[in-house]
Design an enzyme around this catalytic site. Structure first.
Site, PDB file in Angstrom:
ATOM      1  CG  ASP A 181       1.998  -2.835  10.041  1.00  0.00           C
ATOM      2  OD1 ASP A 181       2.831  -2.420  10.867  1.00  0.00           O
ATOM      3  OD2 ASP A 181       0.931  -2.234   9.797  1.00  0.00           O
ATOM      4  N   GLY A 234       8.429  -5.104   4.701  1.00  0.00           N
ATOM      5  CA  GLY A 234       7.795  -4.850   5.984  1.00  0.00           C
ATOM      6  C   GLY A 234       8.194  -3.493   6.511  1.00  0.00           C
ATOM      7  CG  HIS A 235       5.729  -0.987   7.991  1.00  0.00           C
ATOM      8  ND1 HIS A 235       4.519  -0.442   8.353  1.00  0.00           N
ATOM      9  CD2 HIS A 235       5.698  -1.087   6.640  1.00  0.00           C
ATOM     10  CE1 HIS A 235       3.781  -0.220   7.264  1.00  0.00           C
ATOM     11  NE2 HIS A 235       4.481  -0.614   6.214  1.00  0.00           N
ATOM     12  N   GLY A 236       9.905  -3.107   9.414  1.00  0.00           N
ATOM     13  CA  GLY A 236      11.034  -3.225  10.315  1.00  0.00           C
ATOM     14  C   GLY A 236      10.673  -3.851  11.646  1.00  0.00           C
TER      15      GLY A 236
END
Length: 388
Positions: free
Chosen positions: A214, A236-238
């Site tokens: 995430d 990941g999502h940054g």
């Protein structure tokens, strides 16, 4: 008694009171075999440490120590600095149900002058991720380590592996320094945010590597004064501000700097997102600078139409006001054609957006930009061409 001797005794007494008291968990029955439950031992250590009037160091030596849920609450302790020195690994029970219904696995609260140095936290979360993916009735999962209502906190050299949910959470804290932290979880692991900060002020995250399923760093409402520097993110999502606007009355986010960050194979790079529904919240004075994107799906993104599952937000617009956001020296490769996307609120358009020296390519060609309800300025090199 001569005054000179009295002075010496006072000095010796003050030195004695100020010297740290060290407690080793092995002396309280903990065993480094990874099988013996060390929760009672660590609880007993904490009771001693809490009662001490001297600064305290709690030592966790090399080895694997099995640990169930534990809370270190300083509310009733004698006020003094507390240091955890962890050389070994704290390991959660292999059965995710043992801690899966708790909010946290390891939790610190109401402390002033807390330091956590080194160590590995192995939450063994993979079996819970599998349960969630199967669609079975599973517990939500525990955050691996949480810090709440505390001040003057240092977290240095900590490694967090395979958290059930979030790895590290900072909530309602002041003056927190996180440095040299390593977070590792599978890129498909659900809701395993690396570091989450909310309702906190004067927080720094430095020289850390985060690989998770995430957000590498998620920034929640009430964050004021966050500095992120030299962080490697991926998978990941940054690094995300938000989701904001989940509540109609919500504290804003302000004074956030992300500097010298590298994103590799992530879903997003630098992002601000808010729910598409009414709220009085805001995000302002945000700086994203000197960031490298390596095959990132959405390198630069503001999304004010976040509506997962199309529940509780269809046909509404975000009330979050986003202003004074700078993107400076952002370069690298986008995994999609749209390298810059500003999807802002029609009710509260984004204002004061500044793009400077941005260079993003898609398949060796310039990426494109897509703007809705966004206004601002550009300077220096621009690729893609600005849509502001």
């Amino acid at each position: 008694m001569p005054s000179s001797i009295l002075i010496v005794l006072v000095i010796l007494l003050s030195i004695s009171l100020s010297s740290a008291q060290t407690y080793n968990i092995l002396s309280y029955g903990a065993k480094p075999d990874g099988k013996t439950d060390s929760t009672k031992a660590l609880t007993a250590v904490w009771a001693k440490a809490c009662a001490s009037v001297k600064p305290v160091t709690i030592s966790i030596p090399k080895g694997r120590f099995l640990l169930r849920t534990i809370v270190f609450d300083g509310a009733k302790c004698k006020r003094k600095p507390v240091t955890f020195r962890i050389q070994g690994t704290l390991v959660a029970p292999s059965d995710y149900r043992v801690i899966g219904k708790e909010n946290h696995w390891i939790f610190f609260q109401h402390l002033d002058g807390l330091s956590v140095y080194g160590g590995v936290l192995d939450a063994q979360g993979a079996s819970l991720w599998s349960c969630k993916k199967s669609g079975k009735n599973c517990p939500t999962g525990a955050t691996s380590i949480g810090f709440q209502s505390s001040s003057n906190v240092i977290i240095s050299g900590l490694t967090s592996l395979n958290s059930q949910m979030f790895h590290v959470v900072i909530n309602g804290c002041r003056n927190v320094n996180i440095e040299g932290v390593k977070v590792s979880a599978d890129g498909n692991s659900p809701n395993t945010d690396g570091i989450h900060v909310q309702s906190s002020s004067t927080v720094s995250i430095l020289n850390s590597k985060i690989s998770t399923g995430d957000d590498c760093v998620s920034i929640g409402p009430g964050t004021n004064g966050l500095w992120i520097e030299n962080v490697a993110c991926g998978p990941g999502h940054g690094i995300s501000i938000g989701s904001l606007g989940k509540e109609s009355v919500e504290a804003g986010v302000q004074n956030v700097t992300v500097k010298t960050a590298t994103f590799t194979g992530t879903e997003n790079g630098v992002r601000i997102k808010s729910w598409a529904r009414p709220s009085n919240g805001f995000a302002k004075n945000i700086r994203f600078q000197h960031c490298v994107m390596n095959n990132v799906q959405n390198p630069i993104v503001i999304d004010q139409n976040y509506c997962p599952g199309n529940e509780n937000c269809p046909n509404q617009v975000s009330g979050i006001k986003i202003s004074d956001v700078m993107f400076f020296d952002i370069h690298g490769t986008s995994a999609t054609e749209v390298g810059v996307k500003f999807d802002c609120s029609s009710k509260k358009p984004c204002t004061g957006i500044r793009l400077q020296d941005v260079k993003l390519t898609y398949r060796n060609k310039p990426a494109i930009a897509d703007c809705s309800h966004a206004g601002g300025t550009e300077a220096g090199f621009q690729q893609p061409n600005s849509c502001l």
